[in-house]
Design an enzyme around this catalytic site. Structure first.
Site, PDB file in Angstrom:
ATOM      1  N   GLU A  73       0.843  -1.283   0.007  1.00  0.00           N
ATOM      2  CA  GLU A  73       0.016   0.149  -0.003  1.00  0.00           C
ATOM      3  C   GLU A  73       0.874   1.300  -0.020  1.00  0.00           C
ATOM      4  OE1 GLU A  73      -3.803   2.100   2.289  1.00  0.00           O
ATOM      5  OE2 GLU A  73      -2.916   0.519   3.252  1.00  0.00           O
ATOM      6  N   GLU A  98       4.460   5.200   4.044  1.00  0.00           N
ATOM      7  CA  GLU A  98       4.052   6.319   4.520  1.00  0.00           C
ATOM      8  C   GLU A  98       5.013   7.164   4.788  1.00  0.00           C
ATOM      9  OE1 GLU A  98       2.279   9.309   4.613  1.00  0.00           O
ATOM     10  OE2 GLU A  98       0.780   8.097   4.014  1.00  0.00           O
ATOM     11  N   ASP A 125      10.022   7.316   0.945  1.00  0.00           N
ATOM     12  CA  ASP A 125       9.477   7.751  -0.404  1.00  0.00           C
ATOM     13  C   ASP A 125       9.256   6.231  -1.138  1.00  0.00           C
ATOM     14  OD1 ASP A 125      10.153   8.134  -3.440  1.00  0.00           O
ATOM     15  OD2 ASP A 125       9.335   9.841  -2.796  1.00  0.00           O
ATOM     16  N   ASP A 148      -2.750  12.065  -2.900  1.00  0.00           N
ATOM     17  CA  ASP A 148      -3.000  13.519  -3.149  1.00  0.00           C
ATOM     18  C   ASP A 148      -3.295  14.081  -4.681  1.00  0.00           C
ATOM     19  OD1 ASP A 148      -2.761  16.620  -3.038  1.00  0.00           O
ATOM     20  OD2 ASP A 148      -1.126  16.482  -1.592  1.00  0.00           O
ATOM     21  N   LYS A 152      -4.283  21.735  -8.619  1.00  0.00           N
ATOM     22  CA  LYS A 152      -3.767  22.823  -9.490  1.00  0.00           C
ATOM     23  C   LYS A 152      -3.177  22.421 -10.560  1.00  0.00           C
ATOM     24  CE  LYS A 152      -3.845  26.470  -5.815  1.00  0.00           C
ATOM     25  NZ  LYS A 152      -2.866  27.333  -5.110  1.00  0.00           N
ATOM     26  N   ASP A 184     -11.643  10.478  -4.913  1.00  0.00           N
ATOM     27  CA  ASP A 184     -12.806  11.102  -5.161  1.00  0.00           C
ATOM     28  C   ASP A 184     -12.690  12.564  -5.866  1.00  0.00           C
ATOM     29  OD1 ASP A 184     -10.880  12.598  -3.261  1.00  0.00           O
ATOM     30  OD2 ASP A 184     -12.250  12.824  -1.734  1.00  0.00           O
ATOM     31  N   THR A 219     -14.116   4.500   4.512  1.00  0.00           N
ATOM     32  CA  THR A 219     -13.625   5.428   5.562  1.00  0.00           C
ATOM     33  C   THR A 219     -14.824   6.160   5.980  1.00  0.00           C
ATOM     34  OG1 THR A 219     -12.841   7.268   4.136  1.00  0.00           O
ATOM     35  CG2 THR A 219     -11.348   4.964   4.823  1.00  0.00           C
ATOM     36  N   PHE A 221     -14.230   9.647   6.328  1.00  0.00           N
ATOM     37  CA  PHE A 221     -14.158  10.557   5.167  1.00  0.00           C
ATOM     38  C   PHE A 221     -14.906  10.298   3.927  1.00  0.00           C
ATOM     39  CE2 PHE A 221     -12.111  12.412   1.565  1.00  0.00           C
ATOM     40  CZ  PHE A 221     -12.136  13.685   2.116  1.00  0.00           C
ATOM     41  N   GLU A 222     -14.702   9.092   3.458  1.00  0.00           N
ATOM     42  CA  GLU A 222     -15.545   8.808   2.345  1.00  0.00           C
ATOM     43  C   GLU A 222     -16.935   8.910   2.522  1.00  0.00           C
ATOM     44  OE1 GLU A 222     -15.408   5.202  -1.045  1.00  0.00           O
ATOM     45  OE2 GLU A 222     -14.148   5.270   0.712  1.00  0.00           O
TER      46      GLU A 222
END
Length: 244
Positions: A73, A98, A125, A148, A152, A184, A219, A221-222
């Site tokens: 992951e 992570e 990384d 992420d 922009k 999303d 989750t 959030f989702e």
């Protein structure tokens, strides 16, 4: 340009010079006392230090890839989904990557409280871990959930899902192994679909976007986003069988 040689290795002018555009920015996020306590206690047990040498996943988890598929992951955030998936699928082994210490500490806490023995963490990384530590043809799956979106336009070059990363990741999959991305951001979902479709080692498991598999939990959030009418897109590709 990036290519895959017959042995499954990836060659790329970026990887050869060991330079790449990072898809993250390290922030001085606040680490809670609990996160720090579990981070210090658990990383000695489940943490995998970054080294520029191949990692033996079977030795790391103490069981073979045939007995327990190895799933990577990238960017597990605060670790809620990672812990739920590992707990629900003890037959698999999971290696989470992570960079942010609060998230690593949070997942360490979940691992300790859940008694999870099938999850390890690399705090480094992801491109360098894939390039230097994961052997070609060893992963049964890879999860990239809600990376992420760098919304922009001038920041799109920082997005994780780019052709060089996908080619590198595909080379690390076993035949039949999968890459599962979720986002999303509809525009990012479209980019994911285009980039993964262009990788010759991969084939889509759906006509375009895939239904959310049962193994990927919703989750908080989702769930909140869905209640507000926000969309979520899953993109799942598999590595094609090796051609004789």
């Amino acid at each position: 340009m990036e290519n895959i040689d017959p042995a499954g290795e990836v060659s790329n002018e970026l990887t050869n010079t060991r330079r790449h555009i990072r898809s993250f920015v390290l922030r001085q996020g606040r680490v809670s006392n609990a996160q720090l306590r579990y981070y210090e206690a658990m990383m000695a047990e489940i943490g995998v230090p970054y080294v520029a040498a191949p990692l033996n996943l079977e030795s790391l988890f103490g069981r073979s890839a045939d007995a327990a598929p190895k799933i990577l992951e990238i960017g597990f955030g605060m670790g809620e989904t990672s812990a739920l998936i590992a707990a629900a699928n003890p037959q698999n082994d999971y290696l989470g990557i992570e960079v942010h210490t609060p998230g690593v500490g949070s997942l360490c806490k979940r691992v300790a409280e859940g008694g999870l023995s099938n999850l390890r963490i690399v705090q480094h990384d992801a491109v360098e871990v894939l390039r230097d530590m994961i052997r070609p043809g060893t992963l049964s799956g890879a999860h990239i959930f809600f990376p992420d979106p760098w919304p922009k336009l001038r920041h799109h070059k920082r997005r994780l899902i780019q052709p060089p990363l996908v080619a590198l990741l595909a080379s690390r999959l076993r035949p039949g192994g999968y890459i599962h991305c979720a986002t999303d951001w509809e525009e990012y979902a479209q980019q994911m679909l285009v980039v993964l479709s262009a990788e010759p080692l991969l084939e889509n498991t759906a006509a375009d976007y895939a239904p959310r598999p049962d193994y990927r939990p919703l989750t908080r959030f989702e769930q909140r986003g869905l209640r507000l009418g926000h969309g979520v897109w899953d993109v799942i590709f598999r590595r094609r069988p090796d051609l004789l």
